[in-house]
Scaffold this motif. Structure first.
Motif, PDB file in Angstrom:
ATOM      1  N   THR A  15       0.817  -1.217   0.000  1.00 34.79           N
ATOM      2  CA  THR A  15       0.000   0.000   0.000  1.00 34.79           C
ATOM      3  C   THR A  15       0.850   1.267   0.000  1.00 34.79           C
ATOM      4  N   HIS A  65      -8.616   0.435   1.779  1.00 35.30           N
ATOM      5  CA  HIS A  65      -7.537   1.212   1.166  1.00 35.30           C
ATOM      6  C   HIS A  65      -7.737   2.693   1.453  1.00 35.30           C
ATOM      7  N   ASP A  80      -5.521  -3.142  -7.510  1.00 35.79           N
ATOM      8  CA  ASP A  80      -5.208  -4.132  -6.486  1.00 35.79           C
ATOM      9  C   ASP A  80      -5.855  -5.453  -6.847  1.00 35.79           C
TER      10      ASP A  80
HETATM   11 MG    MG Z   1      -2.953  -4.732   0.676  1.00 34.52          MG
END
Ligand code: MG
Ligand code: ADP
Length: 698
Positions: free
Chosen positions: A303, A333, A397
């Motif tokens: 991240t 996120h 992602d």
């Molecule tokens: Mg992650």
């Protein structure tokens, strides 16, 4: 001779056989037949004694004396049954066809060499339609093949006499006639350099090997070719893409990036994180669009890398976005970015399916006028009305859940494509990455942040369940939370749901209210209810989460320190690894308990042992590939990897790497493949990629 000639023109192949070859084997042309490679070979130098015959032997070769024979049965069941003897026993031979001919040859007292597949009936072995010839010890067999090809065939083909023998005959005839027309596909200098057999020779030898060495060389050559052309296609595509699409240039590392790095980043980056950031930094200043896959185990810190890549874009006057496959993940996120960035640092928004109309409108506006810096969200990001002013960096992602087209759709949101960073927490074995994502650049975070306490993994059998309950109580008493995961597999869904119910009952009994509170999440729940239950666990209102595998990849509850996986032997390795990754996210020692039945298959045992032994996602994925082959690894199904005829990504790593290296050298030296020496490669593209006009490209 044209090898594209339809198969019905081969002597011995009539209309009927041609239809069958097409339907059953996908063999339409001479060339297709040449590529119907044997799947194994039988060694005709080996002889068995009758007593050594076992039911699972694919074929045996025997020398024996005819003891008796008789013709029995009427019409359809009319057959010739013979007894053959050696010093160790008696074997029965049966013919339903060609009886008259066989009857003439089979004279009592004569010694024969027999070859065929033994079958067992009532404890006695027999061979139906064995190959048969008179034994002649004075004739040393020479020039004859010792390794005989065995071909895949089907019931229908066999009925039309296209069994292994029949296919052998066709291939022998075809090679006699057409071997000279097999064209070389690899450049001569490559053959010399790598000491590869010529294509013609390789095709000849793979069907009818003169000896084991030549067979090996033939297979090697043909495997190399397979892998080589896949790599050539991938790397050539990548080259074209970089030639065709300009990339945004992030000329500077600016204020936001530096301020974040110097004042807000709460920890030191790992060496791996730094290396990857450097790679991204280089990618984004070359004027070429970046397409990078970032692989890193759960918890490796992707991240932050994503965030800092987005800051690079923002510092250069662009916007960025981050797309996740589910709302829960997108929200997570969003929260962690907010947390890392702090208040007022830059403008961030979240866009999901559930975002209100009003909020949506505001986001759309802020995107278009450029006041929004980072947009986080789900598929909602690729809807048409989402228009960026100037998108510079798209982070995606969990690659596997997004198709290639969806990726492309983000690209199209700009006249100049944004840089794309794809992140995945499912480590892929190197060979697969090179093939599946061979046209992307691949970065790997192969190191966890320092100070992480490794998760302890324990395997318990059903009979040790009380220990598991005791352990749970102990951890919950320390204030920790526990996941319990049950398999829920489509094929056995009903039964699985029963197990789940029984499990929930047992757990509720062991862990009663009011002291214990349990969240239950499974695929049959409505999304809203699922979310509600998840949130209760996330907030710490419940201590136990019982779930089927629906618990999301990436869900982050640092206080959860125990992952219990029921019927662990039924999960695949990568799934086990993903599930284990749900714990070990906080400061506490975490545990993964694999519960299994007392009886385990060999593979099941290896899987559980692997989990106990290592937590390295790459090692685990390699083992998974070895155990199950590429077909079962997520993401391979639509990729064409499985169309490989000979090469095997689980075992041909070195060859794949070699092929790729050669391709890289060749394209470095001659990107257009315009040189005389590379004519064959250009020809290959002309023949195999009808969609692309070569001339337009170069
Ligand atoms: Mg992650
Ligand atoms: P993942 O690769 O699974 O997405 P995350 O980015 O969510 O991993 O990181 C997992 C946790 O580790 C987060 O809490 C994050 O803040 C922390 N983290 C990331 N990088 C480092 C580092 N270099 N040192 C210490 N902690 C880190």
């Amino acid at each position: 001779m044209d090898l594209k000639t339809p198969i019905e023109y081969l002597k011995g192949v009539g209309q009927h056989k041609a239809e069958l070859l097409k339907k059953e084997l996908g063999v339409f042309t001479f060339n297709d037949l040449l590529q119907h490679y044997p799947f194994r070979y039988v060694d005709r130098t080996k002889f068995y004694k009758i007593r050594e015959i076992e039911a699972d032997l694919p074929s045996v070769q025997i020398i024996g004396r005819l003891a008796s024979k008789e013709i029995i049965g009427e019409k359809q069941s009319r057959r010739l049954v013979a007894q053959i003897k050696d010093e160790t026993g008696v074997l029965e031979l049966v013919w339903f066809q060609g009886i008259r001919w066989v009857d003439k040859i089979l004279q009592p007292g004569l010694v024969f060499v027999l070859f065929g597949k033994p079958t067992e009936f009532n404890g006695r072995f027999s061979i139906v339609h064995p190959e048969l010839e008179l034994y002649n010890p004075s004739v040393k067999k020479s020039g004859n093949l010792t390794l005989q090809p065995v071909y895949n065939s089907t019931e229908k083909l066999k009925q039309a006499f296209l069994d292994t023998k029949g296919l052998q005959r066709l291939l022998a005839a075809l090679l006699d006639m057409a071997a000279g027309s097999v064209a070389e596909t690899l450049p001569g200098y490559l053959l010399t350099k790598l000491k590869l057999l010529a294509k013609r020779e390789a095709i000849q030898q793979i069907h009818f090997p003169r000896n084991a060495d030549l067979l090996r060389s033939a297979i090697h050559r043909l495997k190399f070719e397979e892998l080589f052309f896949i790599q050539l296609k991938l790397l050539r595509n990548k080259l074209l893409r970089t030639q065709k699409f300009r990339g945004l240039v992030f000329g500077q590392v600016g204020g936001k990036f530096n301020t974040f790095y110097n004042t807000r980043l709460p920890f030191d980056l790992t060496e791996a994180q730094k290396r990857v950031l450097k790679e991204i930094r280089l990618d984004t200043q070359r004027g070429v669009q970046m397409n990078r896959l970032l692989q890193g185990d759960v918890g490796s810190g992707k991240t932050v890398v994503a965030l800092m890549s987005m800051l690079l874009a923002i510092d250069n006057g662009f916007q960025a976005c981050m797309m996740a496959p589910t709302e829960i993940l997108a929200r997570q996120h969003y929260t962690s970015l907010q947390h890392l960035l702090g208040e007022g640092f830059l403008k961030l928004a979240l866009l999901c399916g559930s975002t209100s109309k009003k909020e949506r409108r505001k986001i759309h506006e802020a995107l278009r006028d450029g006041s929004l810096d980072i947009l986080v969200g789900t598929h909602a990001l690729i809807e048409d009305e989402v228009q960026f002013k100037n998108l510079g960096m798209a982070v995606i992602d969990e690659q596997h859940r997004f198709g290639v087209e969806q990726r492309a759709k983000i690209w199209r949101k700009n006249s100049v494509l944004p840089h794309v960073l794809v992140m995945t927490a499912t480590p892929i074995p190197r060979t697969l990455a090179m093939t599946l994502y061979g046209d992307l650049d691949v970065s790997v975070i192969n190191e966890l942040p320092a100070g992480r306490i490794p998760i302890k993994t324990i395997h318990l059998f059903e009979s040790q369940r009380l220990r598991m309950f005791g352990f749970m109580r102990q951890e919950i008493a320390k204030g920790r939370q526990v996941y319990i995961v049950y398999p829920l597999i489509k094929e056995s869904e009903k039964l699985d749901l029963l197990y789940l119910e029984a499990g929930i009952e047992a757990i509720s009994r062991e862990f009663p209210l009011p002291e214990y509170r349990i969240s239950i999440v499974h695929g049959k729940l409505k999304a809203a209810d699922k979310d509600f239950e998840m949130q209760r666990f996330v907030k710490g209102e419940t201590q136990i989460m019982v779930a089927t595998t629906v618990i999301e990849v990436g869900v982050n509850v640092p206080n959860a320190s125990v992952m219990i996986i029921e019927n662990a032997e039924r999960f695949g390795l990568s799934q086990l690894h993903q599930l284990r990754g749900r714990v070990g996210r906080g400061a506490e020692q975490s545990y993964c308990i694999l519960m299994s039945g007392n009886k385990l298959s060999r593979e099941g045992k290896i899987r559980l042992q692997t989990m106990v032994k290592t937590s390295d996602g790459f090692e685990i994925s390699e083992t998974d590939l070895q155990l199950r082959g590429p077909g079962n690894i997520e993401g391979t199904q639509q990729s064409g990897v499985l169309d490989l005829k000979l090469a095997d990504l689980a075992h041909d790593q070195d060859l794949l790497q070699q092929a790729r290296n050669e391709v890289i050298d060749i394209l470095d030296d001659d990107p257009e493949l315009g040189a005389e020496k590379n004519l064959r490669l250009k020809e290959y593209f002309r023949q195999n990629t009808p969609g692309i006009s070569w001339n337009k490209i170069s």
